[in-house]
Design an enzyme around this catalytic site. Structure first.
Site, short mmCIF file in Angstrom:
data_model
loop_
_atom_site.label_atom_id
_atom_site.label_comp_id
_atom_site.label_asym_id
_atom_site.label_seq_id
_atom_site.Cartn_x
_atom_site.Cartn_y
_atom_site.Cartn_z
N ASP A 8 35.60 34.36 34.43
CA ASP A 8 35.07 34.96 33.20
C ASP A 8 34.74 33.83 32.24
O ASP A 8 35.60 32.97 31.96
CB ASP A 8 36.10 35.89 32.56
CG ASP A 8 36.29 37.18 33.36
OD1 ASP A 8 35.66 37.32 34.43
OD2 ASP A 8 37.08 38.03 32.92
N ASP A 129 33.20 50.56 34.70
CA ASP A 129 34.48 50.24 34.08
C ASP A 129 35.03 51.52 33.47
O ASP A 129 34.37 52.13 32.62
CB ASP A 129 34.30 49.18 32.99
CG ASP A 129 33.57 47.94 33.51
OD1 ASP A 129 33.76 47.62 34.70
OD2 ASP A 129 32.82 47.32 32.74
#
Length: 237
Positions: A8, A129
């Protein structure tokens, strides 16, 4: 089952968030490309890269870091975060990404996914998500009224072949994945490669997903803390 080490990126650095909160961020390194090379050397067959700035701002921010990662490893790279236009997809592919993940835009504009599939085919993946079973959008800052499983079925009907399914409540906690949610998702879209994401904190957690029907699992924080040894995990699955 395949292990996808996660990188990330925020402000060009390699970081991890807790449950998607930017206020709860840990920096693990200044060189994402070096991290990617490390994971490849330990047996990773695919690297998962998220542009966190892009997810928030709705545009590619860390293109230089992505390009550096893609040119540093020989394994394929999938990436998401801030994919809102066809040009966003094209630019990530030009950086070297093998697969581009559409997230928020899949909820707000399914036609965008349909058009992207026509143009880019199997290079397109969809990231779903979920918070309490509902799809979250805009860097997890908002929850939609769309059920995650129904969104997945809609995407599968369009021809999407890869879905990255993240359970936000478990993400970054290291307390274990939502096994039942992953099993439900994999069963809902047969023929689609479902990649599980969220909560992996040990080798046992990874193994717990083996019977769910998922194609792979994204492992993030647990690799950086040392809770999971990548070489051992790759051998186990």
């Amino acid at each position: 089952m395949r292990i996808y080490p996660a990188i990330d990126i925020k402000d060009g650095k390699c970081v991890r968030l807790l449950q998607g909160r930017f206020s709860d961020m840990t920096v693990y390194g200044d060189d994402p490309a070096q991290t990617a090379k490390k994971w490849e050397a330990l047996g990773a067959e695919y690297i998962h890269v998220v542009d966190l700035d892009g997810a928030l701002e709705g545009r590619g921010v860390n293109a230089a870091a992505l390009k550096s990662i893609c040119s540093s490893v020989s394994v394929p790279v999938q990436t998401g975060g801030g994919i809102r236009t066809a040009d966003d997809i094209k630019s990530r592919i030009e950086c070297g990404a093998s697969r581009v993940i559409i997230g928020t835009k899949a909820v707000s504009s399914p036609d965008f996914v349909r058009d992207a599939l026509k143009q880019f085919g199997d290079k397109i993946a969809v990231g779903i998500d979920a918070k309490d079973g509902f799809a979250a959008v805009e860097g997890w800052e908002k929850t939609s009224s769309v059920r995650a499983v129904e969104l997945a079925k809609q995407m599968a009907d369009m021809g999407v072949k890869t879905i990255i399914y993240t359970d936000i409540s478990t993400d970054g906690t290291l307390k274990g994945p939502n096994v039942s949610a992953m099993r439900e998702m994999a069963a809902a879209v047969p023929g689609v490669n479902v990649i599980a994401s969220g909560g992996v904190g040990s080798l046992e957690h990874i193994i717990s997903l083996k019977g769910t029907g998922v194609e792979g699992v994204i492992v993030g924080r647990a690799l950086y803390t040392g809770n999971v040894d990548l070489k051992e995990a790759v051998a186990a699955v």
